[in-house]
Scaffold this motif. Sequence first.
Motif, PDB file in Angstrom:
ATOM      1  N   LEU A  22      31.595  34.587  41.170  1.00 33.17           N
ATOM      2  CA  LEU A  22      30.977  35.399  40.135  1.00 33.17           C
ATOM      3  C   LEU A  22      31.837  35.387  38.886  1.00 33.17           C
ATOM      4  O   LEU A  22      33.058  35.502  38.965  1.00 33.17           O
ATOM      5  CB  LEU A  22      30.819  36.847  40.607  1.00 33.17           C
ATOM      6  CG  LEU A  22      29.777  37.106  41.662  1.00 33.17           C
ATOM      7  CD1 LEU A  22      29.777  38.579  42.046  1.00 33.17           C
ATOM      8  CD2 LEU A  22      28.404  36.708  41.170  1.00 33.17           C
ATOM      9  N   GLY A  23      31.166  35.278  37.757  1.00 29.60           N
ATOM     10  CA  GLY A  23      31.844  35.326  36.472  1.00 29.60           C
ATOM     11  C   GLY A  23      31.097  36.250  35.535  1.00 29.60           C
ATOM     12  O   GLY A  23      29.980  36.695  35.822  1.00 29.60           O
ATOM     13  N   ASP A  65      25.071  41.284  33.727  1.00 27.91           N
ATOM     14  CA  ASP A  65      26.421  40.972  33.257  1.00 27.91           C
ATOM     15  C   ASP A  65      27.105  39.917  34.108  1.00 27.91           C
ATOM     16  O   ASP A  65      28.222  39.494  33.807  1.00 27.91           O
ATOM     17  CB  ASP A  65      27.293  42.238  33.263  1.00 27.91           C
ATOM     18  CG  ASP A  65      26.777  43.295  32.315  1.00 27.91           C
ATOM     19  OD1 ASP A  65      26.242  42.924  31.249  1.00 27.91           O
ATOM     20  OD2 ASP A  65      26.905  44.487  32.632  1.00 27.91           O
ATOM     21  N   LEU A  66      26.446  39.481  35.195  1.00 36.21           N
ATOM     22  CA  LEU A  66      27.051  38.538  36.125  1.00 36.21           C
ATOM     23  C   LEU A  66      26.362  37.196  36.081  1.00 36.21           C
ATOM     24  O   LEU A  66      25.162  37.099  35.829  1.00 36.21           O
ATOM     25  CB  LEU A  66      26.967  39.086  37.555  1.00 36.21           C
ATOM     26  CG  LEU A  66      27.619  40.433  37.805  1.00 36.21           C
ATOM     27  CD1 LEU A  66      27.346  40.884  39.225  1.00 36.21           C
ATOM     28  CD2 LEU A  66      29.114  40.367  37.534  1.00 36.21           C
ATOM     29  N   THR A  67      27.133  36.153  36.340  1.00 38.91           N
ATOM     30  CA  THR A  67      26.599  34.808  36.457  1.00 38.91           C
ATOM     31  C   THR A  67      27.400  34.078  37.531  1.00 38.91           C
ATOM     32  O   THR A  67      28.537  34.448  37.819  1.00 38.91           O
ATOM     33  CB  THR A  67      26.671  34.054  35.109  1.00 38.91           C
ATOM     34  OG1 THR A  67      25.998  32.816  35.226  1.00 38.91           O
ATOM     35  CG2 THR A  67      28.099  33.835  34.654  1.00 38.91           C
ATOM     36  N   THR A  87      32.429  36.927  45.283  1.00 41.34           N
ATOM     37  CA  THR A  87      31.256  36.080  45.454  1.00 41.34           C
ATOM     38  C   THR A  87      30.001  36.898  45.726  1.00 41.34           C
ATOM     39  O   THR A  87      28.903  36.390  45.604  1.00 41.34           O
ATOM     40  CB  THR A  87      31.464  35.086  46.623  1.00 41.34           C
ATOM     41  OG1 THR A  87      31.776  35.829  47.806  1.00 41.34           O
ATOM     42  CG2 THR A  87      32.581  34.103  46.318  1.00 41.34           C
ATOM     43  N   ASP A  88      30.175  38.177  46.086  1.00 39.94           N
ATOM     44  CA  ASP A  88      29.049  39.050  46.406  1.00 39.94           C
ATOM     45  C   ASP A  88      28.748  39.964  45.218  1.00 39.94           C
ATOM     46  O   ASP A  88      29.589  40.785  44.848  1.00 39.94           O
ATOM     47  CB  ASP A  88      29.384  39.888  47.642  1.00 39.94           C
ATOM     48  CG  ASP A  88      28.231  40.767  48.088  1.00 39.94           C
ATOM     49  OD1 ASP A  88      27.103  40.581  47.596  1.00 39.94           O
ATOM     50  OD2 ASP A  88      28.473  41.645  48.944  1.00 39.94           O
ATOM     51  N   PRO A  89      27.568  39.846  44.607  1.00 42.46           N
ATOM     52  CA  PRO A  89      27.244  40.686  43.451  1.00 42.46           C
ATOM     53  C   PRO A  89      27.292  42.186  43.748  1.00 42.46           C
ATOM     54  O   PRO A  89      27.626  42.979  42.874  1.00 42.46           O
ATOM     55  CB  PRO A  89      25.828  40.261  43.066  1.00 42.46           C
ATOM     56  CG  PRO A  89      25.624  38.937  43.684  1.00 42.46           C
ATOM     57  CD  PRO A  89      26.507  38.892  44.896  1.00 42.46           C
ATOM     58  N   SER A  90      26.986  42.584  44.985  1.00 43.44           N
ATOM     59  CA  SER A  90      26.992  44.015  45.304  1.00 43.44           C
ATOM     60  C   SER A  90      28.389  44.613  45.237  1.00 43.44           C
ATOM     61  O   SER A  90      28.544  45.832  45.110  1.00 43.44           O
ATOM     62  CB  SER A  90      26.373  44.264  46.680  1.00 43.44           C
ATOM     63  OG  SER A  90      27.178  43.687  47.688  1.00 43.44           O
ATOM     64  N   LEU A 121      35.477  36.917  38.272  1.00 40.00           N
ATOM     65  CA  LEU A 121      35.744  38.325  38.545  1.00 40.00           C
ATOM     66  C   LEU A 121      36.596  38.464  39.793  1.00 40.00           C
ATOM     67  O   LEU A 121      36.352  37.796  40.799  1.00 40.00           O
ATOM     68  CB  LEU A 121      34.438  39.093  38.752  1.00 40.00           C
ATOM     69  CG  LEU A 121      33.537  39.258  37.544  1.00 40.00           C
ATOM     70  CD1 LEU A 121      32.247  39.947  37.954  1.00 40.00           C
ATOM     71  CD2 LEU A 121      34.217  40.048  36.466  1.00 40.00           C
ATOM     72  N   HIS A 122      37.579  39.356  39.729  1.00 39.48           N
ATOM     73  CA  HIS A 122      38.444  39.663  40.857  1.00 39.48           C
ATOM     74  C   HIS A 122      38.367  41.163  41.119  1.00 39.48           C
ATOM     75  O   HIS A 122      38.163  41.955  40.189  1.00 39.48           O
ATOM     76  CB  HIS A 122      39.890  39.260  40.562  1.00 39.48           C
ATOM     77  CG  HIS A 122      40.040  37.804  40.284  1.00 39.48           C
ATOM     78  ND1 HIS A 122      40.153  36.870  41.282  1.00 39.48           N
ATOM     79  CD2 HIS A 122      40.066  37.107  39.114  1.00 39.48           C
ATOM     80  CE1 HIS A 122      40.252  35.668  40.747  1.00 39.48           C
ATOM     81  NE2 HIS A 122      40.193  35.783  39.435  1.00 39.48           N
ATOM     82  N   ALA A 123      38.566  41.567  42.358  1.00 44.54           N
ATOM     83  CA  ALA A 123      38.467  42.978  42.732  1.00 44.54           C
ATOM     84  C   ALA A 123      39.455  43.846  41.956  1.00 44.54           C
ATOM     85  O   ALA A 123      39.149  44.983  41.625  1.00 44.54           O
ATOM     86  CB  ALA A 123      38.690  43.132  44.234  1.00 44.54           C
TER      87      ALA A 123
END
Length: 137
Positions: free
Chosen positions: A20-21, A36-38, A48-51, A68-70
């Motif tokens: 996810l980016g 906001d995600l792609t 990797t999980d949009p949720s 994106l990173h946690a």
Amino acid sequence: MKALVLLIALMPGAALAGGLGAARTLPAGSVIGAGDLTVIDTDRPGLTDPSAAIGMQTRITIYEGRPLHANMLQAPRVVGRNEIVRLSFQRGGLRIDTEGRAMSDGAAGDMIRVMNMGSRSTVTAQVMSDGTLAVMN
């Protein structure tokens, strides 16, 4: 040259994985929505999980196309530092409501310090999802 590119592409570990980016630049403090995600190709580990990202708040500015990173995300802040909030205390049939000033930011469920505006004393209270604070003493 084509053989070298093909060889690198077939090497184990060299393949790009989907992650996810950010679909646009997300300023610090933004709450992430689905738009906001792609999905991006990246060799960096990340979400990797949009949720896991939707509904979270950015801790830092995340630029478009970056993975994106946690650790870039946090639970959305319900109360801001120095914000005037409703402070409630309840024990049995007794209920006291007053105004307080939050001494720090807080998400729902967080325990933060709050200054009672009437007595100027500081108490610890739990942030509720509606933005009120419940004194736990």
